[in-house]
Scaffold this motif. Structure first.
Motif: not given
Length: 335
Positions: A61-63, A12-16
């Motif tokens: 999310s990085e992979k 969720a943090l990455v998407l924001v």
């Protein structure tokens, strides 16, 4: 690839961060969503969001999203791209890529004293397509996560510098010749998004030419991954870290997304996929590229940046300058 409950808060943090990067890119097109997401991620990941509860989701999310993005990118490409550029255009890109990779290896080994894995990551990122190429090469050469993140950050920062300087530089050398300006931008700038962003600061015709030159570099990704996988395996055998009976000529199996990438290019070349598929794949691939940079930014700690130091950043910037010089020379030769 399965998403677990522990991943949700980090994802969720990455998407924001990714959506904020996309939003801000409308007002700062010269930087682009990928660079903005990475910068925001670095700032937030080292200040506000340092809690370990975000770690699993950020790492996920990085992979995985970028792997899907790389695979889908194949459906937007076709071998007809080669014919649009002509023999001179194809020769320019292939020779330019070979020279860039050779230059990176020489600079890394003799001037900056960088390890071979980091050198390969820098070579792939600069010669092919930025963070996507680094993400594709990293598992094939068994690169460390910190080395991958540092390479992505360095290549992305170099791309930002090129984005800000090439519009003026291309006009100085080539005037209003859109083909040659497109060759310079498409042959040097690292990521697809940065190529489009740089070219759009010039004009729409340059965007078209630059994109064609860039897509040819992307098509070459498969060959670069195979080459670097072979070189990395050979190095491990020499160092005694590979099985004693392993054969140096044996290539590590390519990641699934590289295989899908190649298959989709072939399918799209033999039987053109609908434009809706192209648009969907391009949109998803581009956004997942932003997600990848946002996650890398959130995971890239000051300690890693400090460890790489001025030496690695200098390595990246010298490689970027060398790319431009090589491209200028080759453009004069081939066009």
């Amino acid at each position: 690839m399965k998403i677990k409950k522990a991943h949700l808060v980090g994802i969720a943090l990455v998407l924001v961060v990714s959506f904020v990067g996309e939003f801000l890119s409308r007002y700062l097109p010269q930087l682009g969503a990928e660079s903005l997401a990475m910068i925001i991620g670095i700032l937030l990941g080292n200040t506000i969001f340092t809690d370990s509860k975000y770690g699993a989701g950020i790492k996920w999310s990085e992979k995985y999203p970028i792997e899907i993005g790389i695979a889908l990118l194949g459906s937007t490409l076709t071998f007809k791209t080669l014919s649009k550029l002509g023999l001179n255009g194809v020769a320019f890109i292939i020779i330019n890529m070979i020279l860039v990779i050779t230059t990176v290896f020489l600079l890394g080994k003799y001037l900056f004293k960088v390890d071979s894995q980091s050198t390969m990551l820098m070579g792939a990122g600069n010669a092919v397509c930025g963070s996507s190429a680094i993400a594709a090469v990293a598992p094939a050469i068994q690169a460390k996560d910190d080395d991958r993140r540092t390479a992505v950050a360095t290549v992305s920062l170099t791309g930002m510098l090129l984005l800000l300087t090439l519009p003026t530089l291309s006009h100085f050398f080539f005037g209003d010749n859109n083909l040659l300006r497109g060759a310079l931008v498409g042959g040097t700038v690292q990521s697809v998004g940065q190529v489009v962003g740089t070219a759009s600061l010039i004009n729409s015709n340059v965007v078209t030419y630059a994109t064609l030159f860039k897509l040819l570099r992307v098509i070459m990704l498969v060959f670069v991954v195979v080459l670097f996988a072979y070189l990395a395996k050979r190095d491990r055998i020499k160092a005694g870290t590979e099985a004693a009976d392993a054969k140096a000529g044996k290539i590590t199996i390519l990641p699934w997304y590289i295989i899908v990438f190649a298959v989709l290019i072939i399918v799209n070349s033999l039987a053109a996929l609908p434009s809706s598929v192209h648009q969907f794949s391009h949109t998803i691939s581009s956004f997942f590229g932003v997600v990848n940079l946002a996650a890398i930014g959130l995971n890239l700690k000051w300690t890693v940046i400090k460890k790489s130091g001025v030496k690695f950043l200098s390595f990246g910037f010298v490689v970027g300058a060398s790319q431009v010089i090589l491209a200028l020379i080759l453009i004069k030769i081939f066009f």
